[in-house]
Design an enzyme around this catalytic site. Sequence first.
Site, PDB file in Angstrom:
ATOM      1  N   TYR A 144       0.817  -1.216   0.000  1.00  0.00           N
ATOM      2  CA  TYR A 144       0.000   0.000   0.000  1.00  0.00           C
ATOM      3  C   TYR A 144       0.850   1.266   0.000  1.00  0.00           C
ATOM      4  O   TYR A 144       0.325   2.374  -0.089  1.00  0.00           O
ATOM      5  CB  TYR A 144      -0.957   0.006   1.191  1.00  0.00           C
ATOM      6  N   LYS A 214       3.177 -13.951   6.255  1.00  0.00           N
ATOM      7  CA  LYS A 214       3.485 -14.953   5.230  1.00  0.00           C
ATOM      8  C   LYS A 214       4.995 -15.126   5.156  1.00  0.00           C
ATOM      9  O   LYS A 214       5.605 -15.172   4.096  1.00  0.00           O
ATOM     10  CB  LYS A 214       2.906 -14.507   3.877  1.00  0.00           C
ATOM     11  N   ASP A 280      -2.418 -17.644   5.371  1.00  0.00           N
ATOM     12  CA  ASP A 280      -3.434 -18.491   4.756  1.00  0.00           C
ATOM     13  C   ASP A 280      -4.050 -19.443   5.767  1.00  0.00           C
ATOM     14  O   ASP A 280      -5.256 -19.714   5.737  1.00  0.00           O
ATOM     15  CB  ASP A 280      -2.871 -19.247   3.551  1.00  0.00           C
ATOM     16  N   ASP A 304      -6.094  -6.272   5.189  1.00  0.00           N
ATOM     17  CA  ASP A 304      -7.225  -5.963   4.324  1.00  0.00           C
ATOM     18  C   ASP A 304      -8.087  -7.206   4.117  1.00  0.00           C
ATOM     19  O   ASP A 304      -9.309  -7.178   4.273  1.00  0.00           O
ATOM     20  CB  ASP A 304      -6.709  -5.438   2.982  1.00  0.00           C
TER      21      ASP A 304
END
Length: 430
Positions: A144, A214, A280, A304
């Site tokens: 972002y 991640k 995930d 998000d």
Amino acid sequence: MGADGRLSVPDFVTIPFIEGDGIGVDIWKVAQKVFDTAVEKSYAGKRKIEWLEMLAGEKAFTRTGEWLPASTLQTAKEYIVSIKGPLTTPIGGGIRSLNVAMRQDLDLYACVRPVKWFKGVPSPVVHPEKVDMTIFRENTEDIYAGIEWKAGTPEAAKFEKFLIEEMGVKNVRFPGDSSYGVKPVSAQGTKRLVRAAINFALENHLPSVTLVHKGNIMKYTEGGFKTWGYEVARKEYADKTFTWDEWDALKKEHGEAYANEVQRKSLQQGKLLVKDVIADNFLQQILIAPQDYSVVATLNLNGDYISDALAAEVGGIGIAPGANINYSTGYAVFEATHGTAPKFAGTDSMNPSSVILSGCMLLEYIGWKEAAELITTALQATIMRKTVTIDFYNLMTNATLLKTSEFGNEIIANMGVVAGEGQLKQSSSL
């Protein structure tokens, strides 16, 4: 903002607002009426909010030729705390996102999204009552930051050449045909976010903070977020936390049984558990075991996804509040978390709960918790009576359909009404 890091709020306070684009006009008008009534009922005229309009979005562009005037950002800084409705994203060049632009300019590094189910709200999951989390999403870094170059441009070609010829990168699959983006993640940005999440958990006596990342794939950015997050817990909150990486170190040195016993005793002593989960896997965990998570700290893109996924479990983003906060300067912009829904603009039909609950967050932030509680209790009573807007009406049986303005009036009428198990009663405190 005082030297002690605490807000000093007068009883008669000026708070800037941006009504927003699309449905923003409808929902803001209703929300303001709810806020003013709650403050009046809670403090009997001893406290009051004076609302000051700031311009942004389509209204600003129409009047000034700018989507986000410098005067708006200056006003937000001068008054420290503000609130906004949904803003459109300009088409074409210029500002990519007005929301992101405000967060970047004011350095609102923490996007705070509490997610909790209101009894009676339709949900796609069997046990939405198990969802009770607050997301701390890093707001200024990650993708972002907007650092990217379009395929076919001289900038993309220059960056590609640098990667291949100077950095020795060999895994660009399609050279000459690729766009590029840069994902900055810093120790400083990570640590201030995780620090805010831990402080929030400790202040609210919550059991855990989970670092979602991640890092198994992006080892130096997402993996750095995990590593730096644990460093904050170990070095700055050693007497108040127990971390999974501490457990891992104890396991390697003394065995799993010993590590488990140390963790058990630490949690019995009231220490905050700081753990981590791959992003995930976390999206799976919030469906099958949401009760295991209370405060979540994560990077911008992960946050998000996670915020909207969790909102869906408790009724959708129409009832999801949000805030963007810098806990050092005190700057805070509270906001509706949904879009502008332009085709419904002026229809007086949309759910105003997101901006109303964001206003409750604002009231809590400035210390006016009685007014915030009065609104949330009234909202719960309104939902239990099945007097709702179209989004909930379509998913309920035997409900009464209300317009946006009527829904706001119903919330006001229910101020002082306590929603109990299957019944509603008048509160004796009002």
